[in-house]
Design an enzyme around this catalytic site. Sequence first.
Site, PDB file in Angstrom:
ATOM      1  N   LYS A 111       0.832  -1.433  -0.095  1.00 55.05           N
ATOM      2  CA  LYS A 111       0.063  -0.035  -0.108  1.00 55.05           C
ATOM      3  C   LYS A 111       0.881   1.266  -0.078  1.00 55.05           C
ATOM      4  CE  LYS A 111      -4.451  -1.761   1.901  1.00 55.05           C
ATOM      5  NZ  LYS A 111      -5.476  -1.757   2.794  1.00 55.05           N
ATOM      6  N   LYS A 194      -5.396 -10.558  -6.412  1.00 54.05           N
ATOM      7  CA  LYS A 194      -6.505 -10.612  -5.256  1.00 54.05           C
ATOM      8  C   LYS A 194      -7.674  -9.774  -5.958  1.00 54.05           C
ATOM      9  CE  LYS A 194      -6.220  -8.675  -1.417  1.00 54.05           C
ATOM     10  NZ  LYS A 194      -5.815  -8.329  -0.010  1.00 54.05           N
ATOM     11  N   LYS A 197     -11.294  -4.210  -3.375  1.00 51.72           N
ATOM     12  CA  LYS A 197     -12.203  -3.018  -3.635  1.00 51.72           C
ATOM     13  C   LYS A 197     -11.555  -1.861  -4.145  1.00 51.72           C
ATOM     14  CE  LYS A 197     -14.253  -4.181   0.965  1.00 51.72           C
ATOM     15  NZ  LYS A 197     -14.274  -3.705   2.416  1.00 51.72           N
TER      16      LYS A 197
HETATM   17  P1  TYM Z   1     -11.176  -6.304   4.780  1.00 50.36           P
HETATM   18  O1  TYM Z   1     -11.978  -5.220   4.932  1.00 50.36           O
HETATM   19  O2  TYM Z   1      -9.784  -6.025   3.610  1.00 50.36           O
HETATM   20  O3  TYM Z   1     -11.825  -7.852   4.272  1.00 50.36           O
HETATM   21  C1  TYM Z   1     -12.651  -8.325   5.245  1.00 50.36           C
HETATM   22  C2  TYM Z   1     -12.323  -9.754   5.040  1.00 50.36           C
HETATM   23  O4  TYM Z   1     -12.560 -10.383   3.648  1.00 50.36           O
HETATM   24  C3  TYM Z   1     -11.462 -11.066   3.431  1.00 50.36           C
HETATM   25  N1  TYM Z   1     -10.897 -11.119   1.928  1.00 50.36           N
HETATM   26  C4  TYM Z   1     -10.769 -11.862   1.025  1.00 50.36           C
HETATM   27  N2  TYM Z   1     -11.161 -13.251   1.297  1.00 50.36           N
HETATM   28  C5  TYM Z   1     -10.779 -13.991   0.214  1.00 50.36           C
HETATM   29  N3  TYM Z   1     -10.448 -13.405  -1.182  1.00 50.36           N
HETATM   30  C6  TYM Z   1     -10.311 -12.179  -1.146  1.00 50.36           C
HETATM   31  N4  TYM Z   1     -10.232 -11.603  -2.553  1.00 50.36           N
HETATM   32  C7  TYM Z   1     -10.614 -11.297  -0.175  1.00 50.36           C
HETATM   33  N5  TYM Z   1     -10.699  -9.877   0.128  1.00 50.36           N
HETATM   34  C8  TYM Z   1     -11.021  -9.588   1.435  1.00 50.36           C
HETATM   35  C9  TYM Z   1     -10.383 -10.477   4.386  1.00 50.36           C
HETATM   36  O5  TYM Z   1      -9.290 -11.772   4.480  1.00 50.36           O
HETATM   37  C10 TYM Z   1     -11.220 -10.244   5.520  1.00 50.36           C
HETATM   38  O6  TYM Z   1     -11.211 -11.428   6.369  1.00 50.36           O
HETATM   39  N6  TYM Z   1      -7.635  -5.704   8.346  1.00 50.36           N
HETATM   40  C11 TYM Z   1      -9.045  -6.490   7.993  1.00 50.36           C
HETATM   41  C12 TYM Z   1     -10.019  -6.137   8.884  1.00 50.36           C
HETATM   42  C13 TYM Z   1      -9.743  -6.328  10.260  1.00 50.36           C
HETATM   43  C14 TYM Z   1     -10.042  -7.522  11.108  1.00 50.36           C
HETATM   44  C15 TYM Z   1      -9.751  -7.092  12.503  1.00 50.36           C
HETATM   45  C16 TYM Z   1     -10.067  -8.825  10.578  1.00 50.36           C
HETATM   46  C17 TYM Z   1      -9.668  -5.451  11.271  1.00 50.36           C
HETATM   47  N7  TYM Z   1      -9.623  -5.570  12.557  1.00 50.36           N
HETATM   48  C18 TYM Z   1      -9.526  -8.196  13.499  1.00 50.36           C
HETATM   49  C19 TYM Z   1     -10.020  -9.807  11.535  1.00 50.36           C
HETATM   50  C20 TYM Z   1      -9.756  -9.302  12.954  1.00 50.36           C
HETATM   51  C21 TYM Z   1      -9.449  -5.953   6.572  1.00 50.36           C
HETATM   52  O7  TYM Z   1      -8.823  -5.042   6.191  1.00 50.36           O
HETATM   53  O8  TYM Z   1     -10.226  -6.719   5.938  1.00 50.36           O
END
Ligand code: TYM
Length: 330
Positions: A111, A194, A197
């Site tokens: 990023k 991947k 968004k």
């Molecule tokens: P975020 O918002 O990017 O994504 C939310 C969840 O979706 C999963 N994910 C995917 N899984 C499979 N294939 C993909 N292409 C894909 N894109 C996203 C992510 O693995 C995630 O589980 N940092 C985290 C949010 C967070 C969090 C936490 C998660 C903040 N605090 C504590 C667990 C525990 C994030 O940005 O997810």
Amino acid sequence: MKRVFSGVQPTGNLHLGNYLGAIKNWVAMQREYDCIYCIVDLHAITVPQDPAELTANTREVTAGLLAAGLDPKTCIIFNQSSVTGHAELAWILNCFTPLGWLNRMTQFKEKAGKRRENALLGLYAYPVLMAADILLYHASAVPVGEDQKQHLELSRDIAGAFNRAYDVAFFPLPEPMIFGAATRVMSLRDGRAKMSKSDGSDYARINLTDDADTLALKIKRAKTDSEPGLSFDPERRPEAANLLSIYAALAGEPVERIVAEHTGMGFAAFKGKLADLATATLGPIAQRMRELQADPGYIDGVLADGAERARAIADANLAEVRRIMGLLDA
Ligand code: TYM
């Protein structure tokens, strides 16, 4: 009962990766575990956000979680900034996190890119906030997609560092739960990237709000390769493997079974089947999301109730953290 915590950012549409990698599993776990699911708005602000959009996206993502089948009576659903303990514990954990650990985080490197000197401290410290999210509730199981694995390992290291510093077994070491047929959903335009968004092309992803025509068109236009017939070989044929994995995850079947059923089938016929399956499974979610979004009062009520229940757990744990550390509660 084992406590589960997971989070999703309110930055734009939920996509199929979020759904298959995380949210579908959250729904499956809600009756077996004590589950806390968080819309992580404090994580979202590590990149610039328009205030009105951030509010709207927070409601939209909440609607998505409810539409996907989370029951706000069974689990706790809330937005992160409503429980101030997240920010407080994150500060405390910053004081137990060596820079060397953060320097290894591949997501930050991606990023921040080449403009590292201009990258914001919040983006760099993001994984510490994530550790705080989990540890604030003493959660021991964290259902996420594959891309969050490294952050989860860091959460374990941070929990361990705190425990060692005070010679306590206070924070449990959280375990990632990465399961299902699509733990890493790839872009429809590039099987080696991947689904995300932030992809410039909307054709790279399937949004939970896409209607049936859009879904069918995106799947029809999905990149393929020139080999005849389908086979599962993620290294050599990433696009075919991605479509097969998506199908398996949507159907709730092991990928091996889906591969066996479709080996040799042409891409065009398979895409038709996949579009039908995606419409049948995601269509009702999109419909329910639209209904829920028409009632923001209800959504806000769910978040307020969730925040209150989350706060009760968070406050008790934070009081204990302060006691362990000798921070005077005057
Ligand atoms: P975020 O918002 O990017 O994504 C939310 C969840 O979706 C999963 N994910 C995917 N899984 C499979 N294939 C993909 N292409 C894909 N894109 C996203 C992510 O693995 C995630 O589980 N940092 C985290 C949010 C967070 C969090 C936490 C998660 C903040 N605090 C504590 C667990 C525990 C994030 O940005 O997810």
